[in-house]
Design an enzyme around this catalytic site. Structure first.
Site, PDB file in Angstrom:
ATOM      1  N   GLU A   1     -26.791 -45.184 -63.640  1.00  0.00           N
ATOM      2  CA  GLU A   1     -25.393 -44.864 -63.364  1.00  0.00           C
ATOM      3  C   GLU A   1     -25.039 -44.894 -61.879  1.00  0.00           C
ATOM      4  O   GLU A   1     -25.661 -44.208 -61.083  1.00  0.00           O
ATOM      5  CB  GLU A   1     -25.083 -43.455 -63.905  1.00  0.00           C
ATOM      6  CG  GLU A   1     -23.658 -43.015 -63.682  1.00  0.00           C
ATOM      7  CD  GLU A   1     -23.381 -41.596 -64.151  1.00  0.00           C
ATOM      8  OE1 GLU A   1     -22.205 -41.251 -64.315  1.00  0.00           O
ATOM      9  OE2 GLU A   1     -24.349 -40.826 -64.342  1.00  0.00           O
TER      10      GLU A   1
ATOM     11  N   GLU B   1     -16.347 -36.714 -69.580  1.00  0.00           N
ATOM     12  CA  GLU B   1     -17.075 -36.076 -68.479  1.00  0.00           C
ATOM     13  C   GLU B   1     -16.093 -35.751 -67.351  1.00  0.00           C
ATOM     14  O   GLU B   1     -16.148 -36.314 -66.266  1.00  0.00           O
ATOM     15  CB  GLU B   1     -18.215 -36.963 -67.979  1.00  0.00           C
ATOM     16  CG  GLU B   1     -19.227 -36.175 -67.154  1.00  0.00           C
ATOM     17  CD  GLU B   1     -20.287 -37.057 -66.517  1.00  0.00           C
ATOM     18  OE1 GLU B   1     -21.483 -36.749 -66.679  1.00  0.00           O
ATOM     19  OE2 GLU B   1     -19.925 -38.048 -65.853  1.00  0.00           O
TER      20      GLU B   1
END
Length: 267
Positions: A148, A247
């Site tokens: 990520e 998120e």
């Protein structure tokens, strides 16, 4: 839309083990977590309690981070941290054990910040070894290691999709390991200045996971200016069929108001 609630950033007013049930009560059937323990190898009763909380809530654990260190104090992963390599490797068996019990398939391995006094090339070499080891470990349960790009940490070296994809390609070419994929967090990519539409056009079909938050502010969808719905729709048109990770930061009272409004509008 199949959403999964990140219970490490949402519902934080509740004790951690109560959050899966709260997500279920809010209408969601899936959750994901950052590493939920303070050590790489927690006590057996801690792991058992976490697994029980997921099962008792009746939700699917879709994603789990490997131990990323002390996140509140600035750590962003152990993958490229030479002095903590053993700690990362020790974490693998625990992660795989939880994944096997709960049917989890996505495992986020945060790359880690640059360390003062350590050669970046040496860190990158350690990262390749650790990512390959992680991928081999989760392959036993059909899992994928996610890499990520992250914002908000100046010493974190993976800030764009291309940088993360370069790491993935390096692992694949140097070790033959295949089960790694990009975690496309649209918020992180956008605030880092990446060209999110281009990333979607070129890579959506091979995204390992999508996460969302609006910008500025990392709030719920609709609180900022990002065209999140359009980005998700285009990703799906191009072949992405996985979960959408929620998120973002929002108080528990209003955390999912946008979703209820979207359902009402659709009716």
């Amino acid at each position: 839309m199949t959403y999964t609630v990140n219970c490490s950033i949402l519902l934080t007013e509740l004790p951690l083990l109560e959050r899966p049930a709260a997500a279920k009560a809010a209408g969601f059937d899936a959750v994901e977590f950052w590493w939920p323990f303070s050590t790489s190898v927690p006590l057996d009763h801690e792991v058992d309690a976490f697994i029980a909380a997921i099962r008792d809530a009746g939700v699917q654990l879709t994603g789990l981070n490997f131990n990323a260190g002390d996140m509140p104090n600035g750590d962003r992963g152990l993958v490229s941290w030479p002095a903590r390599g053993k700690e990362f490797r020790d974490n693998l068996a625990v992660v795989v054990g939880i994944g096997r019990e709960l049917g989890t398939k996505g495992f986020n391995a945060l790359y880690g910040n640059r360390i003062d006094g350590v050669d970046p090339a040496a860190q990158d070499a350690v990262a390749i070894e650790n990512l390959a080891a992680a991928a081999e470990a989760v392959a036993a349960i059909g899992g994928t290691v996610l890499v990520e790009p992250v914002s908000g940490a100046e010493r974190y070296p993976l800030r764009t999709a291309v940088q993360a994809l370069d790491v993935i390609d390096h692992v694949r070419t140097s070790t033959g390991t295949r089960n790694l994929a990009l975690l496309a967090d649209f918020y992180h990519l956008a605030v880092n200045g990446d060209d999110v539409p281009q990333v979607i056009e070129e890579h959506a079909a091979s995204f390992g996971h999508i996460q969302i938050a609006d910008a500025p502010g990392r709030g719920a969808p609709g609180t900022g200016s990002l065209p999140i719905d359009a980005w998700i729709a285009r990703s799906q048109e191009l072949g992405y069929s996985g979960y959408i990770g929620l998120e973002y930061k929002a108080p528990i009272e209003t955390a999912f108001a946008w979703a209820a409004e979207a359902v009402a509008a659709a009716r």
